[in-house]
Enzyme design. Structure first.
Site, PDB file in Angstrom:
ATOM      1  N   HIS A 102       0.862  -1.184   0.000  1.00 31.85           N
ATOM      2  CA  HIS A 102       0.000   0.000   0.000  1.00 31.85           C
ATOM      3  C   HIS A 102       0.897   1.232   0.000  1.00 31.85           C
ATOM      4  O   HIS A 102       1.970   1.233   0.610  1.00 31.85           O
ATOM      5  CB  HIS A 102      -0.885   0.012   1.249  1.00 31.85           C
ATOM      6  CG  HIS A 102      -1.408   1.371   1.604  1.00 31.85           C
ATOM      7  ND1 HIS A 102      -0.806   2.169   2.561  1.00 31.85           N
ATOM      8  CD2 HIS A 102      -2.450   2.080   1.112  1.00 31.85           C
ATOM      9  CE1 HIS A 102      -1.477   3.308   2.653  1.00 31.85           C
ATOM     10  NE2 HIS A 102      -2.473   3.283   1.787  1.00 31.85           N
ATOM     11  N   ASN A 104       0.572   5.846  -0.343  1.00 29.95           N
ATOM     12  CA  ASN A 104      -0.298   7.008  -0.487  1.00 29.95           C
ATOM     13  C   ASN A 104       0.550   8.263  -0.287  1.00 29.95           C
ATOM     14  O   ASN A 104       1.386   8.316   0.606  1.00 29.95           O
ATOM     15  CB  ASN A 104      -1.425   6.929   0.567  1.00 29.95           C
ATOM     16  CG  ASN A 104      -2.257   8.194   0.613  1.00 29.95           C
ATOM     17  OD1 ASN A 104      -2.016   9.077   1.437  1.00 29.95           O
ATOM     18  ND2 ASN A 104      -3.227   8.266  -0.249  1.00 29.95           N
ATOM     19  N   ARG A 106      -0.178  12.588  -0.351  1.00 26.62           N
ATOM     20  CA  ARG A 106      -1.313  13.508  -0.462  1.00 26.62           C
ATOM     21  C   ARG A 106      -0.942  14.918   0.005  1.00 26.62           C
ATOM     22  O   ARG A 106       0.018  15.117   0.757  1.00 26.62           O
ATOM     23  CB  ARG A 106      -2.489  12.988   0.357  1.00 26.62           C
ATOM     24  CG  ARG A 106      -2.140  12.753   1.813  1.00 26.62           C
ATOM     25  CD  ARG A 106      -3.226  11.975   2.558  1.00 26.62           C
ATOM     26  NE  ARG A 106      -2.837  11.738   3.945  1.00 26.62           N
ATOM     27  CZ  ARG A 106      -2.096  10.726   4.361  1.00 26.62           C
ATOM     28  NH1 ARG A 106      -1.673   9.829   3.486  1.00 26.62           N
ATOM     29  NH2 ARG A 106      -1.773  10.588   5.634  1.00 26.62           N
ATOM     30  N   SER A 263     -13.823   3.714  -5.934  1.00 26.51           N
ATOM     31  CA  SER A 263     -12.410   4.049  -5.818  1.00 26.51           C
ATOM     32  C   SER A 263     -11.924   3.872  -4.386  1.00 26.51           C
ATOM     33  O   SER A 263     -10.814   3.389  -4.143  1.00 26.51           O
ATOM     34  CB  SER A 263     -12.171   5.488  -6.279  1.00 26.51           C
ATOM     35  OG  SER A 263     -12.560   5.646  -7.632  1.00 26.51           O
TER      36      SER A 263
END
Length: 302
Positions: A102, A104, A106, A263
């Site tokens: 995983h 991410n 942002r 999503s």
């Protein structure tokens, strides 16, 4: 900054998808463009039923508008406008010898009534969730994370590794979701780090992702496995689902800001099992993994 970072994650999505399709060899990413009624939208890319990846997604979004009431309470503010963009990915390999991953990255802004930025920060990270523990894979993943961090501050890796272990903790199971990596949030301008400095750091980590993960996939994807090992993978995937639905801030943010549900829930694996009161056999490879999940360890010297 928001235009700079949004352009970056668009390009990073292309780069990561291309790299993953090269490893996969068979399946391709399907792309969906979507719009959020309140403002903004995204570009979702999902791969299913591949030779290597059973399911995976590499999504970007940029959403804006009025800060929802639930988020006002979370940030302890009144009514405000916001902008948030990021890239989020999850990959669930078919072979239980290959780790799920995983990542991410942002960026978030909040504005006053005149449109001036009153809050801005970066967040993100990347973490590895194996089903069978290959220590050299864990070391490789963490070393890649440390190398990216050390280019900006030698204190970042130990700090964000520790935060990752704390964040990806299934408190109701009293165990980690995986063997960690990096997790950072609310990275704001300080006397020593400008927002451009934070941008440079976050993009360094983003650029390291393929280097951190692809060699692990290539090394393990053709290893043999038994039906019993596949069953163990599906049981452990259940713990992954539990974390995402109970604890994950990104999932909760998406749900509270009326994000696109397909999503948001892309991260969930297609085949999962919940077996009542299941325990790994004493002395087994499965128990070896559980022992590390219950007691997170240092994989490399800080």
């Amino acid at each position: 900054m928001k235009e700079q970072f949004y352009t970056y994650i668009q390009n990073l999505q292309d780069q990561i998808c291309k790299g993953l399709e090269a490893v996969e060899g068979q399946a391709k990413f399907r792309e969906d463009l979507w719009e959020r009624p309140e403002g903004g939208g995204g570009r979702t890319r999902v791969m299913e039923n591949g030779e290597v990846f059973e399911k995976g997604g590499v999504n970007i979004s940029a959403v804006h508008g009025k800060l929802p009431e639930a988020m006002q309470k979370m940030f302890n503010v009144g009514e405000a406008d916001f902008f948030a963009c990021g890239l989020s990915l999850v990959l669930h390999p078919k072979n239980p010898m290959v780790s799920t991953v995983h990542a991410n990255w942002r960026y978030f802004e909040m504005y006053d009534d005149n449109g001036n930025v009153i809050q801005q920060w970066f967040g993100g990270g990347q973490d590895l969730t194996p089903y069978y523990l290959f220590e050299e894979d864990a070391i490789h993943f963490h070393q890649t994370c440390k190398t990216a961090c050390d280019k900006h501050n030698p204190e970042f890796y130990p700090k964000y590794k520790k935060q990752c272990d704390a964040y990806f903790w299934n408190a109701h199971r009293n165990e980690a979701r995986g063997i960690g990596g990096l997790f950072f949030d609310y990275c704001k301008a300080t006397d020593t780090m400008s927002m451009q400095d934070w941008y440079n750091f976050v993009t360094e980590v983003g650029n390291s992702f393929l280097q951190a993960y692809v060699p692990i996939v290539e090394k393990r994807k053709d290893l043999p496995y038994t039906p019993e090992q596949r069953m163990w993978q599906e049981i452990r995937r259940g713990r992954y689902v539990e974390f995402n639905l109970v604890h994950d801030k990104g999932t909760l943010f998406g749900l509270k800001t009326n994000g696109r549900i397909e999503s948001i829930l892309m991260s969930l694996p297609p085949h999962v099992q919940w077996v009542y009161d299941h325990h790994a056999e004493a002395g087994s490879d499965e128990e070896k993994l559980v022992n590390v999940l219950e007691n997170p360890k240092s994989w490399i010297a800080d």
